[in-house]
Design a protein around this motif. Structure first.
Motif, PDB file in Angstrom:
ATOM      1  N   ALA A  14      67.090 104.755  54.899  1.00 35.88           N
ATOM      2  CA  ALA A  14      66.607 106.102  54.564  1.00 35.88           C
ATOM      3  C   ALA A  14      65.289 106.415  55.276  1.00 35.88           C
ATOM      4  O   ALA A  14      65.085 107.524  55.770  1.00 35.88           O
ATOM      5  N   TRP A  15      64.390 105.446  55.334  1.00 36.14           N
ATOM      6  CA  TRP A  15      63.064 105.668  55.905  1.00 36.14           C
ATOM      7  C   TRP A  15      63.044 105.575  57.434  1.00 36.14           C
ATOM      8  O   TRP A  15      62.351 106.348  58.099  1.00 36.14           O
ATOM      9  N   TYR A  16      63.770 104.594  57.974  1.00 38.73           N
ATOM     10  CA  TYR A  16      63.616 104.293  59.394  1.00 38.73           C
ATOM     11  C   TYR A  16      64.886 104.459  60.227  1.00 38.73           C
ATOM     12  O   TYR A  16      64.819 104.417  61.448  1.00 38.73           O
ATOM     13  N   GLY A  17      66.044 104.592  59.586  1.00 37.64           N
ATOM     14  CA  GLY A  17      67.294 104.735  60.330  1.00 37.64           C
ATOM     15  C   GLY A  17      67.352 106.046  61.094  1.00 37.64           C
ATOM     16  O   GLY A  17      66.820 107.061  60.648  1.00 37.64           O
ATOM     17  N   ASN A  18      68.025 106.011  62.249  1.00 38.61           N
ATOM     18  CA  ASN A  18      68.037 107.194  63.106  1.00 38.61           C
ATOM     19  C   ASN A  18      69.450 107.679  63.416  1.00 38.61           C
ATOM     20  O   ASN A  18      69.653 108.484  64.300  1.00 38.61           O
ATOM     21  N   SER A  19      70.446 107.156  62.702  1.00 35.44           N
ATOM     22  CA  SER A  19      71.813 107.596  62.934  1.00 35.44           C
ATOM     23  C   SER A  19      72.480 107.845  61.588  1.00 35.44           C
ATOM     24  O   SER A  19      71.961 107.453  60.543  1.00 35.44           O
ATOM     25  N   PHE A  20      73.634 108.486  61.633  1.00 40.35           N
ATOM     26  CA  PHE A  20      74.337 108.747  60.376  1.00 40.35           C
ATOM     27  C   PHE A  20      74.991 107.475  59.856  1.00 40.35           C
ATOM     28  O   PHE A  20      75.084 107.271  58.643  1.00 40.35           O
ATOM     29  N   GLU A  64      75.382  88.427  54.894  1.00 42.02           N
ATOM     30  CA  GLU A  64      75.733  87.910  53.571  1.00 42.02           C
ATOM     31  C   GLU A  64      74.770  86.796  53.153  1.00 42.02           C
ATOM     32  O   GLU A  64      74.383  86.705  51.988  1.00 42.02           O
ATOM     33  N   GLU A  65      74.379  85.948  54.100  1.00 45.14           N
ATOM     34  CA  GLU A  65      73.428  84.886  53.775  1.00 45.14           C
ATOM     35  C   GLU A  65      72.087  85.471  53.351  1.00 45.14           C
ATOM     36  O   GLU A  65      71.460  84.980  52.415  1.00 45.14           O
ATOM     37  N   ARG A  66      71.658  86.514  54.061  1.00 43.35           N
ATOM     38  CA  ARG A  66      70.380  87.149  53.706  1.00 43.35           C
ATOM     39  C   ARG A  66      70.450  87.743  52.291  1.00 43.35           C
ATOM     40  O   ARG A  66      69.515  87.645  51.513  1.00 43.35           O
ATOM     41  N   ILE A  67      71.577  88.379  51.969  1.00 42.42           N
ATOM     42  CA  ILE A  67      71.725  89.012  50.649  1.00 42.42           C
ATOM     43  C   ILE A  67      71.836  87.962  49.551  1.00 42.42           C
ATOM     44  O   ILE A  67      71.264  88.123  48.462  1.00 42.42           O
ATOM     45  N   LEU A  68      72.537  86.871  49.811  1.00 44.75           N
ATOM     46  CA  LEU A  68      72.672  85.813  48.809  1.00 44.75           C
ATOM     47  C   LEU A  68      71.323  85.205  48.472  1.00 44.75           C
ATOM     48  O   LEU A  68      71.103  84.739  47.346  1.00 44.75           O
ATOM     49  N   GLN A  69      70.380  85.208  49.428  1.00 46.87           N
ATOM     50  CA  GLN A  69      69.042  84.704  49.152  1.00 46.87           C
ATOM     51  C   GLN A  69      68.309  85.584  48.149  1.00 46.87           C
ATOM     52  O   GLN A  69      67.524  85.097  47.342  1.00 46.87           O
ATOM     53  N   ASP A  70      68.564  86.887  48.220  1.00 47.63           N
ATOM     54  CA  ASP A  70      67.965  87.836  47.269  1.00 47.63           C
ATOM     55  C   ASP A  70      68.791  89.118  47.277  1.00 47.63           C
ATOM     56  O   ASP A  70      68.714  89.900  48.225  1.00 47.63           O
ATOM     57  N   PRO A  71      69.591  89.370  46.236  1.00 43.27           N
ATOM     58  CA  PRO A  71      70.450  90.567  46.195  1.00 43.27           C
ATOM     59  C   PRO A  71      69.695  91.889  46.290  1.00 43.27           C
ATOM     60  O   PRO A  71      70.289  92.920  46.625  1.00 43.27           O
ATOM     61  N   LEU A  72      68.386  91.867  46.004  1.00 42.12           N
ATOM     62  CA  LEU A  72      67.610  93.105  46.138  1.00 42.12           C
ATOM     63  C   LEU A  72      67.665  93.626  47.570  1.00 42.12           C
ATOM     64  O   LEU A  72      67.456  94.825  47.814  1.00 42.12           O
ATOM     65  N   ARG A  73      67.978  92.743  48.516  1.00 37.48           N
ATOM     66  CA  ARG A  73      68.047  93.155  49.906  1.00 37.48           C
ATOM     67  C   ARG A  73      69.139  94.197  50.146  1.00 37.48           C
ATOM     68  O   ARG A  73      69.103  94.917  51.144  1.00 37.48           O
ATOM     69  N   ILE A  74      70.098  94.284  49.257  1.00 37.12           N
ATOM     70  CA  ILE A  74      71.097  95.362  49.356  1.00 37.12           C
ATOM     71  C   ILE A  74      70.397  96.710  49.250  1.00 37.12           C
ATOM     72  O   ILE A  74      70.596  97.609  50.078  1.00 37.12           O
ATOM     73  N   LEU A  75      69.566  96.870  48.227  1.00 38.03           N
ATOM     74  CA  LEU A  75      68.851  98.134  48.039  1.00 38.03           C
ATOM     75  C   LEU A  75      67.780  98.325  49.105  1.00 38.03           C
ATOM     76  O   LEU A  75      67.521  99.453  49.544  1.00 38.03           O
ATOM     77  N   ARG A  76      67.156  97.217  49.518  1.00 42.00           N
ATOM     78  CA  ARG A  76      66.159  97.306  50.607  1.00 42.00           C
ATOM     79  C   ARG A  76      66.820  97.809  51.897  1.00 42.00           C
ATOM     80  O   ARG A  76      66.220  98.594  52.640  1.00 42.00           O
ATOM     81  N   PHE A 134      64.699 101.669  44.184  1.00 41.64           N
ATOM     82  CA  PHE A 134      65.414 102.934  44.241  1.00 41.64           C
ATOM     83  C   PHE A 134      64.451 104.117  44.321  1.00 41.64           C
ATOM     84  O   PHE A 134      64.714 105.099  45.033  1.00 41.64           O
ATOM     85  N   SER A 135      63.335 104.031  43.625  1.00 37.12           N
ATOM     86  CA  SER A 135      62.361 105.129  43.672  1.00 37.12           C
ATOM     87  C   SER A 135      61.723 105.235  45.058  1.00 37.12           C
ATOM     88  O   SER A 135      61.417 106.333  45.534  1.00 37.12           O
ATOM     89  N   LYS A 136      61.535 104.080  45.734  1.00 36.29           N
ATOM     90  CA  LYS A 136      61.024 104.114  47.111  1.00 36.29           C
ATOM     91  C   LYS A 136      62.041 104.774  48.037  1.00 36.29           C
ATOM     92  O   LYS A 136      61.675 105.511  48.949  1.00 36.29           O
ATOM     93  N   LEU A 137      63.314 104.500  47.804  1.00 35.86           N
ATOM     94  CA  LEU A 137      64.377 105.130  48.594  1.00 35.86           C
ATOM     95  C   LEU A 137      64.354 106.641  48.386  1.00 35.86           C
ATOM     96  O   LEU A 137      64.423 107.417  49.341  1.00 35.86           O
ATOM     97  N   LEU A 138      64.235 107.068  47.119  1.00 37.71           N
ATOM     98  CA  LEU A 138      64.232 108.508  46.818  1.00 37.71           C
ATOM     99  C   LEU A 138      63.008 109.214  47.401  1.00 37.71           C
ATOM    100  O   LEU A 138      63.026 110.437  47.575  1.00 37.71           O
ATOM    101  N   SER A 139      61.961 108.453  47.712  1.00 29.88           N
ATOM    102  CA  SER A 139      60.738 109.047  48.263  1.00 29.88           C
ATOM    103  C   SER A 139      60.793 109.230  49.770  1.00 29.88           C
ATOM    104  O   SER A 139      59.872 109.803  50.355  1.00 29.88           O
ATOM    105  N   ALA A 140      61.850 108.745  50.411  1.00 27.04           N
ATOM    106  CA  ALA A 140      61.985 108.874  51.865  1.00 27.04           C
ATOM    107  C   ALA A 140      62.046 110.346  52.265  1.00 27.04           C
ATOM    108  O   ALA A 140      62.413 111.202  51.454  1.00 27.04           O
TER     109      ALA A 140
END
Length: 416
Positions: free
Chosen positions: A173-179, A155-167, A208-214
């Motif tokens: 999407a790009w690097y995760g290896n589990s469901f 939560e502290e990391r997200i409060l510093q910059d809410p874009l981190r939610i989408l990051r 979001f476009s970077k996410l869709l490109s995964a």
């Protein structure tokens, strides 16, 4: 622990790291290049962190005659250009607080404090010019497990910059290896999702476009949908859209189609022009992308049983790119029905048209208004009407009639 990265031995990079490390200072490559290097992924940008204060970074660059830009000097970042390659050099810092997306910073020499201000553990890895790997926050274990985990309190990391939610979802999407995503991270994203309303449309679309490109964004979009984030940034999402996207991704991977983020966006929304206009306004999409979405919405899906000649006539009378997008989605829809033999046949027929359409070049109508003036037609609307009739006749012939033949038919009509 020492690592070997081919890009780390680049003479320009080694020279720059050496320059920034003189006189008891230290410089390392930080973040994405190290992460991707360990994962065997391609390297796009190389970011350097240093204990050297910004004013002395600039002084040393000037002394050596290197080109540089003061891209983020307030936050300690200088962009250096060497032999056509750019490197962002940033002084170690600690964030003391935030004002929106603008942090208050204090420069320092503590590598661990600098690491703690970052978003994810795998982005806190750094490597020296000799290849020594530094891992102050156990990011290497997370990286090997393909586990996306915030540094410290999510939560502290997200409060510093809410874009981190989408990051977070983009990295998942790009690097995760589990469901399943990291539970504390998912909980924090859900709790603070309302902060996304504070972000500019441009920042949201870029992420979001970077996410869709995964390679396969389906898992990330599923969890975004589950906690209400996807509908927050994309109210136009259709019921079942993520399933449609998954089918498209499978065909893209199977047929080696490029990971087109706009086509993937089309797969999860309705081809409704009013809704797309609202989407363009809310996300402020670049004009070329907005135009492509509108063209897709206005286009009609061709009949799978068309002959090539009929299909070429269909393409000529419509918007080629919009029809190709319609065909791509229709092909993926039908071919994904593995247990439906009739759907497989239709899918193959659609795919046949799609491949033909991607290589087809729109022919130019050989007759112009000037030709009709030469035949004695008076300038005005009559010429336009005749040209339209002639063009239809030419299209109906399968574009086979030549200029001489068309004008000859016109001459016969005018004398009869």
């Amino acid at each position: 622990m020492f690592v070997e990265f081919k890009w780390l031995s680049n003479p320009s990079l080694q020279t720059l790291l050496c320059l920034l490390s003189e006189g008891g200072e230290e410089a390392r490559v930080m973040g994405g290049a190290v992460r991707n290097g360990l994962m065997g992924e391609s390297i796009n940008d190389i970011d350097i962190s240093t204990t050297l204060m910004p004013i002395y970074v600039v002084s040393r660059l000037k002394e050596k005659g290197y080109r540089f830009l003061l891209t983020g000097i307030t936050y300690g970042t200088v962009t250096v250009i060497i032999n056509g390659t750019t490197y962002d050099v940033t002084t170690l810092r600690e964030e003391l607080g935030t004002q929106g997306r603008h942090p208050k910073v204090s420069f320092g020499r503590d590598w661990k404090k600098d690491a703690r201000r970052r978003d994810f553990t795998m982005n806190a890895l750094s490597v020296s010019m000799r290849g020594e790997l530094f891992d102050p926050l156990n990011g290497h274990d997370d990286l090997e497990a393909r586990r996306i985990r915030f540094i410290g309190n999510p939560e502290e990391r997200i409060l510093q910059d809410p874009l981190r939610i989408l990051r977070f979802f983009r990295f998942f999407a790009w690097y995760g290896n589990s469901f399943f995503p990291d539970p504390p991270a998912l909980k924090a994203c859900n709790h603070l999702k309302y902060l996304l309303n504070q972000l500019s449309a441009e920042r949201i679309w870029t992420e979001f476009s970077k996410l869709l490109s995964a390679p396969d964004p389906g898992r990330a979009l599923f969890w975004m949908d589950q906690i209400g984030i996807l509908s927050l940034i994309l109210p136009q999402i259709e019921s079942g859209g993520i399933d449609t996207l998954s089918r498209l991704v499978k065909i893209q991977q199977q047929e080696k189609w490029p990971s087109d983020p706009i086509l993937r966006l089309m797969s999860i929304i309705s081809p409704n022009e009013e809704g797309i206009n609202a989407l363009n306004r809310s996300l402020k999409l670049p004009k070329i992308l907005a135009s492509r979405l509108i063209t897709w919405a206005r286009s009609v899906e061709p009949d799978a049983h068309m002959s090539f000649t009929e299909f070429e006539q269909f393409l000529y009378c419509g918007e080629i790119l919009g029809i190709i997008d319609r065909l791509s989605l229709a092909t993926a829809r039908e071919l994904s029905k593995k247990n439906d033999q009739s759907a497989q046949i239709v899918g193959q027929q659609l795919y046949r048209l799609l491949k033909h359409g991607k290589t087809w070049k729109k022919p130019k109508f050989p007759v112009s208004g000037r030709d009709l003036l030469t035949l004695g037609y008076e300038p005005g609307s009559a010429i336009s009407i005749v040209l339209t009739q002639m063009e239809k006749q030419w299209v109906d012939s399968g574009f086979s009639q030549k200029k001489k033949e068309l004008l000859g038919i016109l001459s016969l009509k005018s004398t009869s």
